[in-house]
Enzyme design. Structure first.
Site, PDB file in Angstrom:
ATOM      1  N   CYS A 249      -0.670   4.341   2.182  1.00  0.00           N
ATOM      2  CA  CYS A 249      -0.477   3.947   3.543  1.00  0.00           C
ATOM      3  C   CYS A 249       1.044   4.156   4.058  1.00  0.00           C
ATOM      4  O   CYS A 249       1.338   4.890   4.974  1.00  0.00           O
ATOM      5  CB  CYS A 249      -0.801   2.664   4.167  1.00  0.00           C
ATOM      6  SG  CYS A 249      -2.175   1.885   3.371  1.00  0.00           S
ATOM      7  N   ASP A 250       2.032   3.623   3.294  1.00  0.00           N
ATOM      8  CA  ASP A 250       3.381   3.543   3.626  1.00  0.00           C
ATOM      9  C   ASP A 250       4.422   4.320   2.980  1.00  0.00           C
ATOM     10  O   ASP A 250       5.643   4.595   3.511  1.00  0.00           O
ATOM     11  CB  ASP A 250       3.975   2.072   3.763  1.00  0.00           C
ATOM     12  CG  ASP A 250       2.938   1.062   4.548  1.00  0.00           C
ATOM     13  OD1 ASP A 250       2.493   1.906   5.551  1.00  0.00           O
ATOM     14  OD2 ASP A 250       2.867  -0.053   4.404  1.00  0.00           O
TER      15      ASP A 250
ATOM     16  N   CYS B 264       0.816  -1.047   0.119  1.00  0.00           N
ATOM     17  CA  CYS B 264      -0.018   0.051   0.217  1.00  0.00           C
ATOM     18  C   CYS B 264       0.668   1.183   0.219  1.00  0.00           C
ATOM     19  O   CYS B 264       1.432   1.794   1.212  1.00  0.00           O
ATOM     20  CB  CYS B 264      -0.922   0.041   1.084  1.00  0.00           C
ATOM     21  SG  CYS B 264      -1.995   1.443   1.274  1.00  0.00           S
TER      22      CYS B 264
END
Ligand code: NAP
Length: 297
Positions: free
Chosen positions: A136-137, A133
């Site tokens: 997200c990261d 992701c």
């Protein structure tokens, strides 16, 4: 005590939320069961530029707008994981860890999960340098060097997204042709801090001090990276359905043209069924059409 609804939707992604929107606006009693965050796959999508009427939006932001819309209509959005399903006379019983639900119609909008490479040290370094992701990261790798694996739209779009914050992105693809439209591939090729490594594959992840240190490639070379993002496709999240005998050999739910499974009270749509075009608009369309089938009953 059982919670009862006319329809229960398992999976609060865009297909499920659209079905809920159409059903609730028609005065139907409906609830959504979701084990993670609302939005499904779009919560892992960075920028969306092909949702009509919206020039550009982050996946999580679009997910939140849809969530806000269904919860404003007072559709119960219940954050519980379904562990089993049972057909009983005219209804369906759904068990979560601590609760039981009953409904007359069930909509399965279970979506898909990212596939994994299944190579050495992948499991061990998951969340310790390996991610599925970018939205997200990605921020964890600001000004750092990352690899992206895959040659489809997801890999390209997420590599472009990461190139805006990372010092360098190496895109590794096992062939030299991409599964995406030319404009996207041209943008990839013209982005100065993206390096393309085609006709090559990662064969092993190397760990140092508990984190990802590098990738070993098929040609024997080693690529040192701070992070690695895998975008090699998706697989349907349908494990809970195995006992219903409604899955094809790849795990997709088999439905007819009206999105009905072999059980007249169970429908499926969105990314967990086989189709030609996996898009947000097609998932939303599935949700609306399933709602319409149920309202016609
Ligand atoms: P995809 O189109 O299936 O592409 C997967 C890529 O990963 C392919 O290039 C494949 O290589 C590669 N791959 C698969 N297994 C591999 C392995 N074991 N090792 C190395 N490489 C491997 O998947 P996706 O990009 O996730 O897209 C899924 C669907 O969503 C598609 O229909 C796509 O069009 C759609 N999508 C749409 C948008 C958008 O409209 N904005 C955005 C993202 C995704 P090969 O090419 O050699 O098979």
């Amino acid at each position: 005590m059982k919670d009862e609804y006319q329809t229960i939707i398992i999976g609060g992604g865009v297909a499920g939320m659209t079905a809920a929107l159409y059903l609730k606006r028609a005065g139907h009693s409906v609830a959504i069961l979701e084990k993670e965050a609302p939005g499904g796959q779009i919560t892992r999508t960075s920028e969306i530029e092909n949702y009509p009427g919206i020039l550009k939006i982050d996946g999580p932001e679009l997910a939140f707008k849809m969530y806000e819309q269904v919860t404003t209509l007072e559709v119960p959005f219940i954050f519980q994981e379904v562990i089993s399903l049972k057909l009983e006379n005219d209804s369906i019983l759904i068990d979560t860890k601590d609760h039981q639900f009953r409904c007359q119609n069930l909509i399965l909008t279970l979506g898909r999960n990212p596939k994994r490479l299944r190579i050495e040290n992948e499991q061990k370094l998951s969340g310790k340098g390996i991610s599925w992701c970018a939205v997200c990261d990605g921020p964890l790798y600001k000004n750092k060097e990352v690899a992206v694996i895959g040659g489809g739209r997801s890999a390209i779009e997420e590599a472009l997204y990461l190139s805006k914050m990372c010092a360098k992105v190496t895109l590794i693809h096992r062939r030299d042709e991409f599964r995406a439209e030319n404009t996207l591939v041209d943008e990839l090729r013209n982005t100065s801090n993206i390096k393309l490594l085609t006709s090559n594959q990662a064969t092993k992840f190397i760990e140092k001090e508990g984190r990802l240190y590098s990738l070993i490639l098929e040609d024997g070379s080693e690529l040192k990276v701070d992070g690695c993002f895998e975008f090699i496709g998706q697989e349907p999240s349908t494990k809970i359905l195995k006992n219903l005998d409604i899955l094809d050999s790849e795990g997709y739910i088999e439905v007819d043209k009206n999105y009905q499974t072999k059980y007249s009270s169970i429908y499926a749509g969105g990314d967990c069924i086989k189709k030609d075009l996996y898009q947000i608009v097609t998932a939303c369309a599935d949700g609306a059409r399933i709602a319409e089938q149920i309202l016609k009953k």
